[in-house]
Design a protein around this motif. Structure first.
Motif, short mmCIF file in Angstrom:
data_model
loop_
_atom_site.label_atom_id
_atom_site.label_comp_id
_atom_site.label_asym_id
_atom_site.label_seq_id
_atom_site.Cartn_x
_atom_site.Cartn_y
_atom_site.Cartn_z
N SER A 5 3.65 -6.89 -5.91
CA SER A 5 3.81 -6.62 -7.33
C SER A 5 2.80 -5.60 -7.80
N SER A 6 3.01 -5.14 -9.04
CA SER A 6 2.10 -4.17 -9.63
C SER A 6 0.76 -4.81 -9.91
N ALA A 7 -0.29 -4.04 -9.73
CA ALA A 7 -1.62 -4.60 -10.00
C ALA A 7 -2.47 -3.61 -10.75
N GLY A 8 -1.83 -2.64 -11.39
CA GLY A 8 -2.57 -1.59 -12.07
C GLY A 8 -2.79 -1.91 -13.53
N ALA A 9 -2.67 -0.85 -14.39
CA ALA A 9 -2.89 -1.00 -15.81
C ALA A 9 -2.03 -2.13 -16.35
N GLU A 10 -2.58 -2.91 -17.28
CA GLU A 10 -1.85 -4.11 -17.67
C GLU A 10 -1.45 -4.22 -19.13
N PRO A 11 -2.37 -4.24 -20.10
CA PRO A 11 -2.02 -4.86 -21.36
C PRO A 11 -0.92 -4.20 -22.18
N GLU A 12 -0.99 -2.84 -22.42
CA GLU A 12 -0.11 -2.28 -23.43
C GLU A 12 1.35 -2.35 -23.05
N ASP A 13 1.70 -1.98 -21.82
CA ASP A 13 3.10 -1.85 -21.46
C ASP A 13 3.79 -3.20 -21.48
N GLY A 14 4.75 -3.33 -22.38
CA GLY A 14 5.48 -4.59 -22.45
C GLY A 14 5.04 -5.46 -23.61
N ARG A 15 3.90 -5.20 -24.20
CA ARG A 15 3.45 -6.03 -25.31
C ARG A 15 4.06 -5.49 -26.59
N LEU A 16 5.24 -6.02 -26.93
CA LEU A 16 6.02 -5.44 -28.00
C LEU A 16 6.02 -6.29 -29.26
N GLY A 17 5.43 -7.42 -29.21
CA GLY A 17 5.44 -8.28 -30.38
C GLY A 17 4.41 -9.37 -30.27
N PHE A 141 3.10 -3.01 -15.67
CA PHE A 141 4.13 -3.42 -14.72
C PHE A 141 5.54 -3.16 -15.22
N LEU A 142 5.70 -2.97 -16.53
CA LEU A 142 7.04 -2.71 -17.06
C LEU A 142 7.38 -1.22 -17.13
N TRP A 143 6.42 -0.37 -16.82
CA TRP A 143 6.65 1.07 -16.93
C TRP A 143 7.79 1.54 -16.04
N ARG A 144 7.79 1.13 -14.79
CA ARG A 144 8.84 1.59 -13.88
C ARG A 144 10.19 0.95 -14.20
N ILE A 145 10.16 -0.23 -14.84
CA ILE A 145 11.40 -0.89 -15.23
C ILE A 145 12.09 -0.11 -16.34
N ARG A 146 11.31 0.32 -17.33
CA ARG A 146 11.87 1.08 -18.45
C ARG A 146 12.60 2.32 -17.96
N ARG A 147 12.06 2.95 -16.95
CA ARG A 147 12.61 4.22 -16.48
C ARG A 147 13.96 4.07 -15.79
N ARG A 148 14.34 2.83 -15.47
CA ARG A 148 15.59 2.59 -14.75
C ARG A 148 16.60 1.76 -15.56
N LEU A 149 16.37 1.66 -16.85
CA LEU A 149 17.32 0.93 -17.68
C LEU A 149 18.63 1.72 -17.79
N PRO A 150 19.76 1.04 -17.85
CA PRO A 150 21.05 1.74 -17.93
C PRO A 150 21.25 2.43 -19.27
N GLN A 151 21.92 3.57 -19.23
CA GLN A 151 22.28 4.30 -20.44
C GLN A 151 23.56 3.69 -21.03
N ALA A 152 23.92 4.11 -22.22
CA ALA A 152 25.13 3.62 -22.87
C ALA A 152 26.34 3.88 -21.97
N GLY A 153 27.16 2.87 -21.81
CA GLY A 153 28.35 2.95 -20.98
C GLY A 153 28.13 2.54 -19.54
N ARG A 185 5.16 -13.56 -21.77
CA ARG A 185 5.42 -13.13 -23.15
C ARG A 185 5.82 -11.66 -23.19
N GLN A 186 5.16 -10.83 -22.39
CA GLN A 186 5.52 -9.42 -22.36
C GLN A 186 6.97 -9.23 -21.92
N ILE A 187 7.38 -10.00 -20.92
CA ILE A 187 8.76 -9.91 -20.43
C ILE A 187 9.73 -10.32 -21.53
N ASN A 188 9.45 -11.43 -22.21
CA ASN A 188 10.35 -11.88 -23.27
C ASN A 188 10.46 -10.85 -24.39
#
Length: 308
Positions: A5-17, A141-153, A185-188
């Motif tokens: 798993s990812s073990a790099g930079a942590e807090p900001e990515d994914g903390r949306l609420g 850890f969510l940075w690479r996930i965002r980059r592979r999210l599906p586009q509309a359709g 919580r970040q995942i949710n």
């Protein structure tokens, strides 16, 4: 069992609420198989406090008629899935994200092959998440996930996912417990944001038994055409089976939400696994009800031009 798993930079990515994750409020709500209804999704959806031992990996919930019925239904689902995806692709407003998790040999690759053959290839994005690269480690850890999210359709398929960072990371102590807890919580929050943006999320945990995994690993060794799949490290990871089951139970309990439900699919029987996954995808797309666009066209004028 899982890639590193990812073990790099942590807090900001994914903390949306800042709100508490849903599991805090409904941890004693309905558990696996307790939801009334006949839909396969209702039978396999996990919610509340969940344990992997609640599910028999060799069971076939919702299937009547055995393997023959499963194979017959799967063929029927092929046309349904293609038509529904065609409508989603044409509508070009929303997307579907399919997340696959499971122990090694649980059938993630086989499920990908099974699902993709029933979809419009123009609108499918498959991402097998491996150990993070040096660049990925420099981000949350969510940075690479965002980059592979599906586009509309499109329909996106994750073969492993961001959940590796609360599964293998917990089992192998790759991050402190406080970090693992924060990641739930970040995942949710992340999945809630993705859902609000128009992407429907369906998460499958393919659940096999300890004995079935041994059989499949032995089969890989005995079959020359399957030996390329064998990884000796899988034998060492089997010693951590109980730890993985605990990690999966926690991840599903914390992160099966109305916006992004977990479906725990008994996967000892491959025919049932394929049947259940395809059935839930058909149910999900039917619920989304994508529609072909109805452009405003002057049909008589256009037909006249084509006759000229």
């Amino acid at each position: 069992m899982s890639e590193q798993s990812s073990a790099g930079a942590e807090p900001e990515d994914g903390r949306l609420g800042g709100e508490d994750p849903p599991w805090v409020f409904w941890s004693r709500a309905l558990s696996f198989g307790a939801v009334a209804g006949t839909a396969v999704g209702d039978r396999l959806r996990a919610s509340g406090t969940f344990r992997m031992s609640d599910v028999d990996p060799d069971s076939t919930p919702g299937l009547r008629g055995g393997r023959r019925a499963a194979e017959r239904d799967v063929k029927k689902h092929q046309d349904d899935l293609f038509e529904l995806h065609q409508r989603l692709y044409a509508e070009n407003k929303r997307s579907l994200l399919v997340v696959l998790q499971g122990m090694d040999t649980s059938g993630k690759d086989g499920t990908v092959t099974h699902v993709v053959r029933n979809l419009n290839p123009q609108g499918v994005l498959i991402t097998p998440f491996k150990a993070p690269t040096p660049e990925e480690r420099r981000h949350g850890f969510l940075w690479r996930i965002r980059r592979r999210l599906p586009q509309a359709g499109d329909i996106g398929i994750f073969n492993r996912s961001h959940y590796e960072d609360v599964l293998i990371a917990r089992v192998h102590n790759l991050a402190p417990p406080t970090v693992i807890e924060r990641r739930y919580r970040q995942i949710n929050d992340f999945e809630k944001q993705v859902a609000r943006s128009g992407t429907r999320i369906v998460k499958f945990c393919l659940h096999i038994s300890y004995d079935e995994q041994r059989k499949r690993l032995v089969d890989r060794l005995k079959n020359p055409d399957k030996r390329w799949k064998f990884n000796e490290g899988d034998i060492e990871e089997r010693a951590r089976w109980d730890d993985y089951m605990s990690a999966y139970g926690l991840a599903i309990s914390r992160c099966s939400t109305p916006e992004a439900p977990w479906y725990v699919v008994p996967a000892d029987d491959k025919a049932y696994r394929n049947w259940a996954v395809s059935q839930i995808l058909v149910e999900t797309l039917r619920d989304m009800n994508p529609r072909y666009p109805r452009p405003k066209l002057d049909i008589p004028r256009l037909l006249k031009r084509l006759r000229d």
